[in-house]
Design an enzyme around this catalytic site. Structure first.
Site, short mmCIF file in Angstrom:
data_model
loop_
_atom_site.label_atom_id
_atom_site.label_comp_id
_atom_site.label_asym_id
_atom_site.label_seq_id
_atom_site.Cartn_x
_atom_site.Cartn_y
_atom_site.Cartn_z
N GLY A 72 0.82 -1.21 0.00
CA GLY A 72 0.00 0.00 0.00
C GLY A 72 0.86 1.26 0.00
N THR A 73 1.96 1.19 0.69
CA THR A 73 2.85 2.37 0.76
C THR A 73 3.39 2.71 -0.63
OG1 THR A 73 3.43 1.78 3.02
CG2 THR A 73 4.97 3.24 1.86
N ASN A 151 -7.13 4.25 9.62
CA ASN A 151 -6.65 3.00 10.22
C ASN A 151 -6.74 2.99 11.74
OD1 ASN A 151 -4.60 4.94 9.24
ND2 ASN A 151 -3.23 3.82 10.59
N GLN A 179 -7.43 0.30 4.28
CA GLN A 179 -8.27 -0.25 5.36
C GLN A 179 -9.71 -0.48 4.93
OE1 GLN A 179 -7.31 -1.42 8.21
NE2 GLN A 179 -5.24 -0.57 8.35
N SER A 199 -3.85 -2.91 -0.27
CA SER A 199 -2.79 -3.76 0.28
C SER A 199 -3.38 -5.11 0.67
CB SER A 199 -2.19 -3.07 1.51
OG SER A 199 -1.22 -3.90 2.10
N HIS A 201 -2.26 -7.51 2.79
CA HIS A 201 -2.14 -8.12 4.12
C HIS A 201 -3.22 -7.66 5.11
CE1 HIS A 201 0.04 -5.00 6.66
NE2 HIS A 201 0.29 -4.50 5.46
N CYS A 324 2.41 1.03 12.61
CA CYS A 324 3.74 1.49 12.23
C CYS A 324 4.39 2.28 13.36
CB CYS A 324 3.65 2.35 10.97
SG CYS A 324 2.75 1.52 9.68
N1 PLP Z 1 -2.55 3.05 4.40
C1 PLP Z 1 -3.20 2.65 5.49
C2 PLP Z 1 -4.48 3.33 5.86
C3 PLP Z 1 -2.71 1.61 6.29
O1 PLP Z 1 -3.36 1.23 7.38
C4 PLP Z 1 -1.50 0.98 5.89
C5 PLP Z 1 -0.90 -0.10 6.71
O2 PLP Z 1 -0.97 -0.08 7.93
C6 PLP Z 1 -0.86 1.43 4.72
C7 PLP Z 1 -1.42 2.46 4.01
C8 PLP Z 1 0.41 0.81 4.24
O3 PLP Z 1 0.19 -0.43 3.65
P1 PLP Z 1 1.42 -1.45 3.49
O4 PLP Z 1 1.68 -2.00 4.87
O5 PLP Z 1 0.95 -2.48 2.54
O6 PLP Z 1 2.55 -0.65 2.97
#
Ligand code: PLP
Length: 391
Positions: A72-73, A151, A179, A199, A201, A324
């Site tokens: 997702g990042t 999130n 999310q 994403s 996971h 995170c």
């Molecule tokens: N955006 C949101 C709202 C998230 O909750 C997360 C992960 O916690 C991400 C982006 C990032 O996703 P990824 O862990 O796949 O990089």
């Protein structure tokens, strides 16, 4: 070892056994490169096509609009940087104060490179004001990037209103739906959004695989150049992980109509019981519109990190702030942006439920949480000040 009580599905989810079974052949005999022309490679390529259809099905998009990537990042970084690269004369980005670090860190970095960032505030419920978004748009604005679902609180932004404003103003819109996907229905085809981050996971598939939705009418330029993904994202695809993502998307779609209601009922029971039976408990963020699985609560006077350690001893996993930043003592930027004091933010915990959460787990969690909060409060030296215990 106490039995695991996993109440942190917004951090990550366990891999569904059907998803694991679907990915296994692609880790064993079916190891071909999807770009290879022989049968082994062609089968991998067909598997990617199926996964693309499955992910597109979950979010209401065309398969050709799904670009697989690493997370997702990456999707968020790609979307924002793509919008900036397409229109290099526009150097203004609009986002909000409650975004995920993927967006915040990129925008902070871009600010050091001379980009102007508008950080839209949120109200006490965690909502942005669409009028403020509209008045923040200037002739310099290159992109609007906002969360779909928060999130930490589960609060849903008014994405239809946001999309209609950006469409009217002809500004590309990126939504972080990491999310939201799998928890609420998404219909990207009719929303009028240009880019959406996803994403795997968070959907009972492995970590390290994600996707960026790019509307077929949107302009786009890749972050990683190479010939894969129709030259839109270079790098040999992680076939097993993408197959898993596809299967997880299909399962999420099948489960959604029943699981969302079931999880909402469990979440509400959890939340209402704690709100009514433990003193000094408050919910953070709007009750609705909200993800059905998320509850963010302040337990006045406690230290959330100490609570996390005591919960952990009983096998209960939840989090303070986002995954995170857990482990850090900084109060959540999401809660402080909503006007929660730093002390109250340090006394706040996020519980996020999932498909396998049972009624018995909810009851046991309520018992553990109530007991540990009472213990922490009893050890409190002076009223109102957070207490740190040797957990
Ligand atoms: N955006 C949101 C709202 C998230 O909750 C997360 C992960 O916690 C991400 C982006 C990032 O996703 P990824 O862990 O796949 O990089």
């Amino acid at each position: 070892m106490p039995k695991l009580l996993y109440l942190d599905h917004n951090a990550t989810t366990p891999i569904d056994s059907t998803v694991r079974d679907a990915m296994l052949p692609w880790l064993e005999n079916e190891f071909g490169n999807p770009s290879s022309v022989y049968a082994l490679g062609r089968r991998a390529s067909v598997a990617l096509t199926t996964a693309r259809e499955q992910v597109a099905g979950l979010v209401g998009a065309q398969p050709s609009e799904i670009i697989f990537n690493s997370c997702g990042t990456e999707a968020t970084n790609t979307a924002i940087l793509s919008a900036l690269a397409i229109d290099p004369d526009r150097r203004h980005i609009i986002t909000s104060t409650v975004e995920h670090s993927a967006t915040i860190k990129l925008c902070e970095h871009l600010a050091t490179r001379g980009y102007e960032i508008t950080w839209l505030p949120v109200d006490k419920d965690g909502l942005v004001d669409p009028d403020k978004l509209e008045t923040s748009i200037t002739s310099e604005t290159a992109v609007v990037s906002l969360l779909w679902a928060n999130n930490e609180t589960g609060v849903l932004f008014p994405v239809e209103e946001i999309a209609s404003i950006t469409a009217r103003k002809k500004i590309p819109l990126h939504l972080d739906a990491v999310q939201a996907a799998g928890k609420i229905p998404l219909h990207l085809e009719t929303l009028g959004v240009q880019y959406v981050s996803l994403s795997a996971h968070k959907l009972y598939a492995p970590k390290g695989v994600g996707a960026l939705y790019v509307n077929r009418r949107a302009r786009y330029t890749p972050l990683l150049r190479g010939s894969q993904e129709g030259s839109r994202r270079g790098g040999t695809q992680s076939v097993a992980s993408i197959v898993a993502f596809g299967k997880a998307a299909e399962l999420a779609m099948n489960h959604l109509p029943t699981s969302a209601d079931r999880i909402r009922t469990l979440r509400d029971r959890f939340e209402n019981t704690l709100l009514s039976s433990v003193d000094g408990v408050r919910r953070n963020g709007a009750s609705e519109p909200r993800l059905p699985n998320t509850s963010n609560l302040t337990f006045t006077g406690i230290d959330a990190e100490t609570a996390l350690l005591l919960f952990d001893k009983e096998g209960l996993c939840c989090s303070a702030g986002s995954a995170c930043s857990s482990g850090s003592i900084n109060p959540s930027h999401v809660l402080t942006a909503m006007g929660v004091t730093r002390d109250e933010a340090r006394a706040s915990l996020r519980f996020s439920f999932g498909r396998t959460t049972s009624e018995a787990e909810i009851d046991r969690s309520i018992e553990i949480i109530s007991r540990i909060i009472t213990k922490l409060r009893a050890a409190q030296p002076t009223e109102g000040s957070p207490v740190h215990m040797n957990a």
